[in-house]
Every structure is written in C-alpha cells, then in structure tokens.
Design a protein around this motif. Structure first.
Motif, PDB file in Angstrom:
ATOM      1  N   PRO A 298      -6.389  -2.759  -7.467  1.00  0.00           N
ATOM      2  CA  PRO A 298      -5.475  -2.847  -6.322  1.00  0.00           C
ATOM      3  C   PRO A 298      -5.477  -4.248  -5.735  1.00  0.00           C
ATOM      4  O   PRO A 298      -6.512  -4.910  -5.691  1.00  0.00           O
ATOM      5  N   ALA A 299      -4.325  -4.681  -5.327  1.00  0.00           N
ATOM      6  CA  ALA A 299      -4.183  -6.025  -4.755  1.00  0.00           C
ATOM      7  C   ALA A 299      -4.302  -5.961  -3.237  1.00  0.00           C
ATOM      8  O   ALA A 299      -4.002  -4.939  -2.617  1.00  0.00           O
ATOM      9  N   MET A 300      -4.753  -7.061  -2.671  1.00  0.00           N
ATOM     10  CA  MET A 300      -4.775  -7.198  -1.229  1.00  0.00           C
ATOM     11  C   MET A 300      -3.328  -7.236  -0.756  1.00  0.00           C
ATOM     12  O   MET A 300      -2.474  -7.849  -1.391  1.00  0.00           O
ATOM     13  N   GLN A 301      -3.053  -6.567   0.351  1.00  0.00           N
ATOM     14  CA  GLN A 301      -1.702  -6.583   0.903  1.00  0.00           C
ATOM     15  C   GLN A 301      -1.769  -6.714   2.419  1.00  0.00           C
ATOM     16  O   GLN A 301      -2.753  -6.326   3.039  1.00  0.00           O
ATOM     17  N   LEU A 302      -0.754  -7.291   2.995  1.00  0.00           N
ATOM     18  CA  LEU A 302      -0.670  -7.401   4.448  1.00  0.00           C
ATOM     19  C   LEU A 302       0.084  -6.202   4.981  1.00  0.00           C
ATOM     20  O   LEU A 302       1.158  -5.869   4.485  1.00  0.00           O
ATOM     21  N   ILE A 303      -0.507  -5.562   5.991  1.00  0.00           N
ATOM     22  CA  ILE A 303       0.164  -4.434   6.632  1.00  0.00           C
ATOM     23  C   ILE A 303       0.027  -4.572   8.144  1.00  0.00           C
ATOM     24  O   ILE A 303      -0.795  -5.337   8.643  1.00  0.00           O
ATOM     25  N   GLU A 304       0.824  -3.813   8.856  1.00  0.00           N
ATOM     26  CA  GLU A 304       0.740  -3.785  10.321  1.00  0.00           C
ATOM     27  C   GLU A 304      -0.632  -3.263  10.738  1.00  0.00           C
ATOM     28  O   GLU A 304      -1.072  -2.212  10.266  1.00  0.00           O
ATOM     29  N   ILE A 305      -1.276  -3.990  11.625  1.00  0.00           N
ATOM     30  CA  ILE A 305      -2.606  -3.605  12.087  1.00  0.00           C
ATOM     31  C   ILE A 305      -2.585  -2.226  12.753  1.00  0.00           C
ATOM     32  O   ILE A 305      -3.552  -1.481  12.683  1.00  0.00           O
ATOM     33  N   THR A 306      -1.458  -1.876  13.351  1.00  0.00           N
ATOM     34  CA  THR A 306      -1.345  -0.579  14.028  1.00  0.00           C
ATOM     35  C   THR A 306      -1.171   0.579  13.056  1.00  0.00           C
ATOM     36  O   THR A 306      -1.227   1.734  13.466  1.00  0.00           O
ATOM     37  N   SER A 307      -0.995   0.270  11.756  1.00  0.00           N
ATOM     38  CA  SER A 307      -0.793   1.350  10.782  1.00  0.00           C
ATOM     39  C   SER A 307      -2.092   1.827  10.148  1.00  0.00           C
ATOM     40  O   SER A 307      -2.084   2.705   9.295  1.00  0.00           O
ATOM     41  N   ILE A 308      -3.226   1.237  10.555  1.00  0.00           N
ATOM     42  CA  ILE A 308      -4.519   1.714  10.053  1.00  0.00           C
ATOM     43  C   ILE A 308      -5.327   2.282  11.202  1.00  0.00           C
ATOM     44  O   ILE A 308      -5.143   1.909  12.360  1.00  0.00           O
ATOM     45  N   ALA A 309      -6.199   3.208  10.860  1.00  0.00           N
ATOM     46  CA  ALA A 309      -6.992   3.885  11.892  1.00  0.00           C
ATOM     47  C   ALA A 309      -8.455   3.929  11.468  1.00  0.00           C
ATOM     48  O   ALA A 309      -8.761   4.082  10.282  1.00  0.00           O
ATOM     49  N   PRO A 310      -9.363   3.814  12.432  1.00  0.00           N
ATOM     50  CA  PRO A 310     -10.781   3.975  12.110  1.00  0.00           C
ATOM     51  C   PRO A 310     -11.049   5.382  11.581  1.00  0.00           C
ATOM     52  O   PRO A 310     -10.351   6.338  11.923  1.00  0.00           O
ATOM     53  N   TYR A 311     -12.043   5.499  10.742  1.00  0.00           N
ATOM     54  CA  TYR A 311     -12.492   6.801  10.257  1.00  0.00           C
ATOM     55  C   TYR A 311     -13.261   7.472  11.389  1.00  0.00           C
ATOM     56  O   TYR A 311     -14.273   6.950  11.851  1.00  0.00           O
ATOM     57  N   ALA A 312     -12.795   8.604  11.837  1.00  0.00           N
ATOM     58  CA  ALA A 312     -13.375   9.280  13.004  1.00  0.00           C
ATOM     59  C   ALA A 312     -14.837   9.669  12.789  1.00  0.00           C
ATOM     60  O   ALA A 312     -15.593   9.769  13.753  1.00  0.00           O
TER      61      ALA A 312
ATOM     62  N   ARG B 116      -8.135   3.955   2.871  1.00  0.00           N
ATOM     63  CA  ARG B 116      -7.671   5.054   2.023  1.00  0.00           C
ATOM     64  C   ARG B 116      -6.673   5.837   2.844  1.00  0.00           C
ATOM     65  O   ARG B 116      -7.018   6.382   3.888  1.00  0.00           O
ATOM     66  N   ASN B 117      -5.447   5.859   2.400  1.00  0.00           N
ATOM     67  CA  ASN B 117      -4.380   6.561   3.111  1.00  0.00           C
ATOM     68  C   ASN B 117      -4.315   6.143   4.578  1.00  0.00           C
ATOM     69  O   ASN B 117      -4.138   6.974   5.468  1.00  0.00           O
ATOM     70  N   GLY B 118      -4.503   4.852   4.837  1.00  0.00           N
ATOM     71  CA  GLY B 118      -4.389   4.308   6.182  1.00  0.00           C
ATOM     72  C   GLY B 118      -5.623   4.473   7.049  1.00  0.00           C
ATOM     73  O   GLY B 118      -5.622   4.081   8.215  1.00  0.00           O
ATOM     74  N   VAL B 119      -6.700   5.047   6.509  1.00  0.00           N
ATOM     75  CA  VAL B 119      -7.944   5.245   7.264  1.00  0.00           C
ATOM     76  C   VAL B 119      -8.988   4.271   6.737  1.00  0.00           C
ATOM     77  O   VAL B 119      -9.168   4.134   5.519  1.00  0.00           O
ATOM     78  N   ILE B 120      -9.679   3.609   7.648  1.00  0.00           N
ATOM     79  CA  ILE B 120     -10.639   2.561   7.273  1.00  0.00           C
ATOM     80  C   ILE B 120     -11.879   3.149   6.613  1.00  0.00           C
ATOM     81  O   ILE B 120     -12.516   4.058   7.155  1.00  0.00           O
ATOM     82  N   ALA B 121     -12.212   2.596   5.449  1.00  0.00           N
ATOM     83  CA  ALA B 121     -13.470   2.904   4.781  1.00  0.00           C
ATOM     84  C   ALA B 121     -14.478   1.789   5.045  1.00  0.00           C
ATOM     85  O   ALA B 121     -15.656   2.036   5.260  1.00  0.00           O
TER      86      ALA B 121
ATOM     87  N   TYR C  37      -2.080 -15.447   9.525  1.00  0.00           N
ATOM     88  CA  TYR C  37      -1.397 -14.222   9.137  1.00  0.00           C
ATOM     89  C   TYR C  37      -0.279 -13.987  10.146  1.00  0.00           C
ATOM     90  O   TYR C  37      -0.423 -14.323  11.326  1.00  0.00           O
ATOM     91  N   PRO C  38       0.824 -13.398   9.726  1.00  0.00           N
ATOM     92  CA  PRO C  38       1.879 -13.072  10.699  1.00  0.00           C
ATOM     93  C   PRO C  38       1.301 -12.195  11.809  1.00  0.00           C
ATOM     94  O   PRO C  38       0.413 -11.372  11.567  1.00  0.00           O
TER      95      PRO C  38
ATOM     96  N   PRO D 103      -4.887  -8.138   6.344  1.00  0.00           N
ATOM     97  CA  PRO D 103      -5.017  -7.851   4.918  1.00  0.00           C
ATOM     98  C   PRO D 103      -5.855  -6.594   4.677  1.00  0.00           C
ATOM     99  O   PRO D 103      -6.884  -6.392   5.322  1.00  0.00           O
ATOM    100  N   VAL D 104      -5.388  -5.775   3.767  1.00  0.00           N
ATOM    101  CA  VAL D 104      -6.131  -4.566   3.403  1.00  0.00           C
ATOM    102  C   VAL D 104      -6.166  -4.427   1.890  1.00  0.00           C
ATOM    103  O   VAL D 104      -5.305  -4.942   1.174  1.00  0.00           O
ATOM    104  N   LEU D 105      -7.173  -3.720   1.442  1.00  0.00           N
ATOM    105  CA  LEU D 105      -7.288  -3.302   0.060  1.00  0.00           C
ATOM    106  C   LEU D 105      -7.135  -1.791   0.074  1.00  0.00           C
ATOM    107  O   LEU D 105      -7.882  -1.091   0.775  1.00  0.00           O
ATOM    108  N   ASP D 106      -6.161  -1.288  -0.643  1.00  0.00           N
ATOM    109  CA  ASP D 106      -5.848   0.140  -0.627  1.00  0.00           C
ATOM    110  C   ASP D 106      -6.664   0.868  -1.686  1.00  0.00           C
ATOM    111  O   ASP D 106      -6.517   0.621  -2.880  1.00  0.00           O
TER     112      ASP D 106
END
Length: 154
Positions: free
Chosen positions: A5-19, A49-54, A86-87, A92-95
C-alpha cells in the motif's frame, strides 16, 4: 502478487482513534512529539484500517496541537529544510484495510509493546548527545528532559 500500500494524503477529520487503544500519551509526550514533527517534519504516516488508527494516535494528537497553534505540518526533512507543507487539513496515512479484526487488534498492541522493549547503548547515546550539544540543535527535541540530558552527558 499484491502491491504494497502506498502512502496517501487524506483529510485529517476522516480518521478516528481506535476506541480500545490501550496505549496512552501524556500531555508532555504529545508536546515532545509536536516539537519533533515541527523540527524534522512528519516522518512516515499514520496507519489506518477502514479509517480507524492502528498506529499514530500520539502523532495525530501532536499534529492537531501544531495546527491549533497555527502551524503547518511538513513532511521530512521539515520546514527548515524547505519541504513543502502538507495541504491544510491533510495528513499522510498508510491504509492497512486488508487486515482482519484480529490482526488490527494484535498490531495495535504489538507495535506499542515491541517499541517498549528496546534498550539504549548508553555510551553511544552519550557520544551522540555530546556531539549534538556542539551544534545548533536544541537538545530538548530529543524527548529527554534537562536532568536526563545532564545524566546522559556525564
């Protein structure tokens, strides 16, 4: 054969901490992470993973702290080395969405625990810190407090 998987830039608000992340970060550690990111740039990315931080809960907190202070986030080698920020609002995230639930949970724990079990070669650390003390580098970005720096150098 699957591609890495490649590093990709995504909106910071689209990821969530793992509860259920059992690793915690003190305010002082988040401050240290923020100083490091501010100096060196963001090295690597947050693993999701699916927008949740590992991996990267502390990094996310440090990036948010920098943003709350009106600072931009840069990739390595950092702002002082003329990297382009970064914009705004991107990170940056790794999916790792191919992981199963069990693999995700195991990775969250293993990544934190394995790093904990490392040791220091105190002689080499002392030499490196001494060498850095003769440069323009602010030793507080190393993550050691003043008392620890003094002990390392003695």
């Amino acid at each position: 054969m699957n591609e890495a998987p490649a590093m990709q830039l995504i909106e910071i608000t689209s990821i969530a901490p793992y509860a259920k992340n059992s690793r915690t970060h003190s305010d002082a550690q988040i401050e240290d992470l923020a100083k490091s990111i501010d100096e060196f740039g963001l090295v690597g990315g947050i693993v999701v993973r699916n927008g949740v931080i590992a991996k990267g809960h502390g990094t996310l907190s440090a990036v948010n702290l920098l943003r709350s202070r009106g600072k931009q986030v840069y990739p390595a080698p950092g702002k002082s080395n003329h990297a382009v920020a970064y914009p705004d609002g991107m990170i940056p995230v790794l999916d790792a969405s191919g992981w199963s639930d069990a693999q995700f949970k195991a990775y969250v724990i293993a990544d934190n625990r394995i790093a904990e079990s490392a040791n220091w070669d105190w002689d080499l650390l002392s030499t490196e810190v001494f060498d850095l003390s003769t440069t323009e580098i602010d030793l507080t970005i190393l993550g050691f407090d003043d008392k620890e720096i003094h002990l390392i150098q003695s």
